[in-house]
Write a protein that holds these residues in place. Structure first.
Motif, mmCIF file in Angstrom:
data_model
loop_
_atom_site.group_PDB
_atom_site.id
_atom_site.type_symbol
_atom_site.label_atom_id
_atom_site.label_comp_id
_atom_site.label_asym_id
_atom_site.label_seq_id
_atom_site.Cartn_x
_atom_site.Cartn_y
_atom_site.Cartn_z
ATOM 1 N N TRP A 1 8.170 7.984 -5.244
ATOM 2 C CA TRP A 1 7.413 8.051 -3.987
ATOM 3 C C TRP A 1 7.750 6.874 -3.073
ATOM 4 O O TRP A 1 6.964 6.526 -2.193
ATOM 5 C CB TRP A 1 5.914 8.096 -4.278
ATOM 6 N N GLY A 2 8.888 6.245 -3.303
ATOM 7 C CA GLY A 2 9.316 5.156 -2.449
ATOM 8 C C GLY A 2 8.766 3.803 -2.825
ATOM 9 O O GLY A 2 8.905 2.840 -2.064
ATOM 10 N N ALA A 3 8.171 3.676 -4.007
ATOM 11 C CA ALA A 3 7.595 2.393 -4.419
ATOM 12 C C ALA A 3 8.660 1.312 -4.515
ATOM 13 O O ALA A 3 8.473 0.185 -4.035
ATOM 14 C CB ALA A 3 6.872 2.549 -5.756
ATOM 15 N N GLU B 1 0.850 -1.191 0.000
ATOM 16 C CA GLU B 1 0.000 0.000 0.000
ATOM 17 C C GLU B 1 0.884 1.239 0.000
ATOM 18 O O GLU B 1 1.747 1.395 0.876
ATOM 19 C CB GLU B 1 -0.912 0.000 1.226
ATOM 20 N N LEU B 2 0.686 2.100 -0.974
ATOM 21 C CA LEU B 2 1.548 3.267 -1.152
ATOM 22 C C LEU B 2 0.737 4.546 -1.264
ATOM 23 O O LEU B 2 -0.393 4.533 -1.738
ATOM 24 C CB LEU B 2 2.397 3.110 -2.419
ATOM 25 N N SER B 3 1.336 5.636 -0.854
ATOM 26 C CA SER B 3 0.694 6.937 -0.983
ATOM 27 C C SER B 3 1.746 7.982 -1.283
ATOM 28 O O SER B 3 2.915 7.839 -0.905
ATOM 29 C CB SER B 3 -0.048 7.292 0.312
ATOM 30 N N ARG B 4 1.326 9.043 -1.953
ATOM 31 C CA ARG B 4 2.209 10.191 -2.144
ATOM 32 C C ARG B 4 2.296 10.998 -0.843
ATOM 33 O O ARG B 4 1.597 10.708 0.124
ATOM 34 C CB ARG B 4 1.684 11.081 -3.280
ATOM 35 N N GLU C 1 10.001 11.866 2.211
ATOM 36 C CA GLU C 1 8.983 11.745 3.251
ATOM 37 C C GLU C 1 7.951 10.677 2.892
ATOM 38 O O GLU C 1 7.465 9.943 3.769
ATOM 39 C CB GLU C 1 8.302 13.092 3.480
ATOM 40 N N ALA C 2 7.602 10.592 1.601
ATOM 41 C CA ALA C 2 6.670 9.544 1.167
ATOM 42 C C ALA C 2 7.275 8.165 1.412
ATOM 43 O O ALA C 2 6.576 7.237 1.833
ATOM 44 C CB ALA C 2 6.338 9.722 -0.311
#
Length: 384
Positions: free
Chosen positions: A53-55, A9-12, A76-77
């Protein structure tokens, strides 16, 4: 995002439930599938460059990679996404593009950036750590990978080829050649401002790779420099989204008593702003901060905010960044404080500013740009 090792689960950042833009794309998924299908050995030193975004870092956290990014928001993401995945804070080493490069790289994964200059600078910085056995794989959407991109890999690291496209994404495969004679890193790059831009005319500017219009003064900033506000001395001023810092430096040159805060989410930009300020020998006081706009700046502590907001988030067109900048400015300004904005005429910033401040004045315009002024409501305290 579905990966060969499960779902992540990922978010900006900042996390906004209304934001429909994903924190990954098909190129991230393509690269991860390739690593699993080909059984790439990830037991050595893995470096992820330009992870948006760190994916990639989150999916590969079990292999303790090093992430290198120019973006505070991306960093930060990554932190938030790692925490969301239950990964400890020490699993991924987080570096910026201004930090010293790792001494050894066994697997180099490159998310191709929008800026070819930033890619050039970072590949040159990493090249001494790459050896003949290093696995080098780049990834990006088809529209992001050009012949010039491939030539850059080939010129700095070694023979390069591309994969077939899948879901409009493509991979880059590079075979390192330690014997390759690499060019000298041309960054940072300096130039002199042209005449006709007020107090900044003829002044030096320093640009690190990846900063907007790093090799010349862009026409929007030129127009802004011609119409900067004049006012009382000794004000606290913010150059918001400072880029190479030429606007804030011009303010400091005009008023050595001003306190200027240079803010940008790009580590390269803030380094450029500090270098530009120092190159001009300004005797005043300045602070240089990498962050998310004016987050962390005390409410009612600023007299003037100068802003040229971006309207792209990587390849996506969005007004989310400009809105965050405007709302942050409104909160940080003292009553009677002013926000000055330069923007393309078609973006309609005056509508947002009127909604937020209750007022907006057109200061100057030409066929392409407008300079707008919004004043925070309320009277300035007598001791102001």
């Amino acid at each position: 995002m579905t990966t060969p090792w499960g779902e992540t689960e990922l978010s900006r950042f900042p996390d906004d439930p209304r934001d429909r833009l994903r924190a990954w794309d098909a190129s991230d998924a393509y690269l991860l599938r390739h690593l699993a299908e080909e059984g790439v050995d990830l037991s050595g030193e893995v470096v992820v460059l330009g992870d948006r975004w760190g994916a990639l870092a989150t999916a590969l956290a079990a292999h303790r990679p090093t992430q290198i990014t120019d973006s505070f928001l991306s960093q930060e993401a990554t932190r938030a996404n790692l925490a969301r995945a239950g990964v400890g804070p020490g699993a991924v080493r987080l570096l910026t593009t201004q930090d010293p490069a790792p001494e050894r790289v066994d697997v180099l994964l490159v998310r191709v950036p929008k800026s070819l200059a930033l890619l050039e600078d970072q590949l040159l910085r990493l090249a001494p750590a790459v050896h003949a056995g290093t696995v080098v794989i780049g990834t990006g959407m088809v529209k992001e990978i050009h012949t010039s991109t491939l030539r850059l890999f080939e010129r700095i690291l070694g023979p390069t080829r591309t994969s077939l496209a899948r879901q409009k994404a493509r991979l880059i495969f590079c075979t390192p050649d330690p014997a390759l004679a690499r060019p000298k890193n041309p960054w940072p790059y300096g130039y002199t401002l042209p005449d006709g831009v007020g107090v900044a005319s003829g002044r030096p500017v320093v640009n690190h790779a990846g900063v907007f219009c790093a090799d010349r003064l862009d026409i929007g900033t030129r127009f802004f420099l011609q119409h900067l506000p004049e006012g009382p001395r000794g004000r606290r001023v913010v150059d918001l989204g400072c880029g190479n810092g030429v606007v804030g430096t011009a303010v400091a040159l005009a008023d050595p008593e001003a306190e200027v805060l240079f803010v940008d989410e790009s580590f390269q930009a803030v380094a450029s702003a500090e270098a530009t300020y120092k190159a001009n020998g300004v005797p005043g006081h300045a602070e240089f901060r990498v962050g998310d706009g004016l987050a962390g700046v005390a409410s009612g502590s600023v007299d003037l905010v100068l802003n040229n907001p971006p309207f792209h988030s990587h390849q996506a067109t969005s007004d989310a960044t400009s809105w965050r900048m405007f709302t942050g400015a409104e909160q940080a300004l003292r009553p009677g404080g002013e926000l000055w904005v330069i923007g393309n005429r078609h973006l309609g910033y005056h509508v947002k500013l009127k909604r937020l401040f209750g007022n907006c004045e057109l200061v100057a315009s030409d066929p392409k740009f407008v300079v707008l002024r919004a004043v925070k409501k309320g009277e300035r305290p007598a001791d102001g």
